[in-house]
Enzyme design. Structure first.
Site, PDB file in Angstrom:
ATOM      1  N   SER A 145       1.439   2.138   8.466  1.00 23.45           N
ATOM      2  CA  SER A 145       2.021   1.034   7.732  1.00 23.45           C
ATOM      3  C   SER A 145       1.106   0.254   6.760  1.00 23.45           C
ATOM      4  O   SER A 145       0.637   1.013   5.642  1.00 23.45           O
ATOM      5  CB  SER A 145       2.372   0.063   9.034  1.00 23.45           C
ATOM      6  OG  SER A 145       3.295  -0.888   8.607  1.00 23.45           O
ATOM      7  N   GLN A 146       0.258  -1.002   6.768  1.00 24.24           N
ATOM      8  CA  GLN A 146      -0.314  -1.565   5.818  1.00 24.24           C
ATOM      9  C   GLN A 146      -1.602  -0.591   5.907  1.00 24.24           C
ATOM     10  O   GLN A 146      -2.271  -0.654   4.851  1.00 24.24           O
ATOM     11  CB  GLN A 146      -0.769  -2.749   6.273  1.00 24.24           C
ATOM     12  CG  GLN A 146      -1.679  -3.492   5.175  1.00 24.24           C
ATOM     13  CD  GLN A 146      -2.198  -4.740   5.417  1.00 24.24           C
ATOM     14  OE1 GLN A 146      -2.734  -4.882   6.552  1.00 24.24           O
ATOM     15  NE2 GLN A 146      -2.308  -5.564   4.664  1.00 24.24           N
TER      16      GLN A 146
END
Ligand SMILES: *[C@@H]1O[C@H](CO)[C@@H](O)[C@H](O)[C@H]1NC(C)=O
Ligand SMILES: *[C@@H]1O[C@H](CO)[C@@H](O)[C@H](O)[C@H]1NC(C)=O
Ligand SMILES: *[C@@H]1O[C@H](CO)[C@@H](O)[C@H](O)[C@H]1NC(C)=O
Ligand SMILES: *[C@@H]1O[C@H](CO)[C@@H](O)[C@H](O)[C@H]1NC(C)=O
Ligand SMILES: *[C@@H]1O[C@H](CO)[C@@H](O)[C@H](O)[C@H]1NC(C)=O
Ligand SMILES: *[C@@H]1O[C@H](CO)[C@@H](O)[C@H](O)[C@H]1NC(C)=O
Length: 406
Positions: free
Chosen positions: A241-242
């Site tokens: 994700s991030q």
């Protein structure tokens, strides 16, 4: 060594045979020893910690060090692989502060990753890799968890925390609110995803505050991980994700020390947000911080350096993408090592990860895309590594590493 390796694996796992269709994935090996295994016990690992990166500067109270990053090294008794695994992740139930639950804005504001045991106390992916003889590094990103941060630091005034309904809607119970087409397929969360369910409460309690997801801040994280690779040497990155854009930045900064990246649903899609919010994002396509393109891009000097085209999908279950017009600018440093991008069946990423995949292909990257549904692993959302079938999935990553990383 091979004999010992197999002994080592079988000492820890009971192998269960299952049929998986992986006709398109050349590296897939149905005989892989740990495939679909049932973990029996945690292996012993030597744990050490240290800090990397950071810089001294003059604060109001005198000289201080900032932007250093906490790293934990887990080393199994028997190391069978040349390159360690570095998880690009947030904190795990560390010194957390909730700021304001109503101000959460985006997936990028969340760091609820948990590579150790799962919230219902089953074995996590870090333990899997240890059991297979990999050294594992786990870090708390700069200014999170055990990496020090000071609330008076102005950037942290915008720190956000995770909203309860947001977590349920997008991460662990999307099948209830159905905010994207694939959400209805989600079946793998362990528990009811309601307050009061012990698994849910553990999961939600593990979330920590995070700093803004802007370019300068992202660069401090990339710098700290670059310092980590300078210290530990060549490694395989597993981002989520991030952590995805951080992984691209680290690969760009240290292309000779990154042996491969496995990007689990990397933050996307290119140039814009979709599903959770809308509008421009990731001005460098896949990152917010500058990354090396050929020809070079400096958005401060030329805000229109990219020529973007909208590519619409005929399938209503798949997002319309913003890509580069051809000839697309290339990502020369990310071409230097193999990348596996990974998407689950029911995640909000299933709606738009084809945009990120197409963007990376356009940019010339050496990329494979593993969609779990293509090999018959169904019902996972964004936090697949802690869902019910997490141990069915993780041998695939091991298999890819062993087939690809030389
Ligand atoms: C496996 O996948 C291929 C390609 O998608 C498909 O043609 C085939 O029918 C599948 N086989 C099984 C047993 O599901
Ligand atoms: C902090 O200030 C002192 C005194 O002005 C100076 O000597 C030192 O170089 C400064 N350190 C940093 C890291 O800026
Ligand atoms: C939290 O943020 C919301 C939205 O910005 C605001 O209305 C509210 O006053 C804040 N609460 C606290 C305790 O700061
Ligand atoms: C907080 O974020 C807003 C919106 O991005 C920005 O305008 C503001 O300057 C930020 N405040 C601080 C203290 O960084
Ligand atoms: C990008 O352009 C700005 C403005 O011209 C300049 O100040 C900066 O140094 C450039 N950055 C790089 C990395 O060349
Ligand atoms: C293409 O997609 C964009 C963004 O989703 C939309 O605004 C536009 O109307 C679409 N164009 C066509 C021809 O469907």
């Amino acid at each position: 060594m091979l004999f010992f390796s197999l002994l080592y694996i079988f000492a820890q796992y009971t192998v269960v045979v299952s049929a998986i269709n992986a006709t398109s994935l050349s590296w897939y090996d149905p005989q892989f020893p740990a495939l679909n295994a049932t973990p029996r016990e945690e292996v012993f690992a030597r744990r050490t910690y240290f800090y990397v990166g950071g810089r001294y500067s003059n604060g109001t109270g005198g000289s201080v060090i900032t932007d250093q990053m906490y790293v934990e090294k887990l080393e199994p008794q028997v190391v069978l692989h040349k390159y360690p695994i570095v998880f690009i992740t947030g904190g795990f139930q560390t010194a957390t502060v909730r700021t304001n639950l109503s101000t959460c804005k985006a997936a990028a504001d969340f760091h609820i990753q948990n590579w150790l045991n799962t919230p219902d106390d089953r074995t996590g992916w870090a333990s899997y890799f240890l059991s297979q003889g990999y050294i594992v590094y786990l870090a708390d990103h700069v200014k999170r968890g055990r990496s020090p941060w000071i609330v008076a630091d102005s950037a942290l005034l915008n720190t956000t925390a995770t909203g309860l309904t947001f977590v349920q809607d997008y991460f662990i119970a999307g099948e209830r609110t159905k905010l994207w087409p694939q959400a209805v397929l989600h079946t793998q969360w362990p528990g009811t995803a309601e307050v009061g369910d012990p698994t849910f409460d553990q999961f939600y309690a593990s979330q920590i505050q995070t700093a803004p997801n802007d370019g300068p801040f992202s660069q401090t994280v990339v710098d700290a991980y670059s310092a980590l690779l300078d210290k530990i040497g060549a490694s395989v990155l597993v981002s989520h994700s991030q952590g995805g854009p951080y992984g691209w930045g680290i690969g760009d900064a240290r292309p000779d020390l990154v042996k491969a990246i496995i990007a689990l649903e990397p933050e996307g899609p290119p140039f814009e947000n979709q599903v959770q919010r809308t509008g421009p994002a990731r001005s460098y396509g896949i990152t917010t911080a500058p990354i090396t393109y050929s020809p070079a891009v400096n958005l401060t000097a030329d805000a229109n350096a990219f020529t973007k085209v909208r590519v619409n999908s005929t399938d209503p279950n798949l997002a319309n993408c913003l890509l580069q017009a051809e000839p697309a600018k290339q990502l020369p440093n990310l071409k230097k090592f193999p990348i596996l991008m990974y998407t689950t069946e029911a995640s909000y990423h299933a709606f738009y990860d084809h945009c990120t995949y197409s963007y990376l292909v356009q940019a010339g990257v050496n990329l494979e895309w593993l969609q779990l549904k293509d090999i018959g692993i169904l019902g996972n959302a964004h936090f697949s590594f802690m869902e019910k079938n997490n141990m069915e999935i993780v041998p695939l990553l091991d298999m890819w590493i062993q087939a690809t990383v030389k």
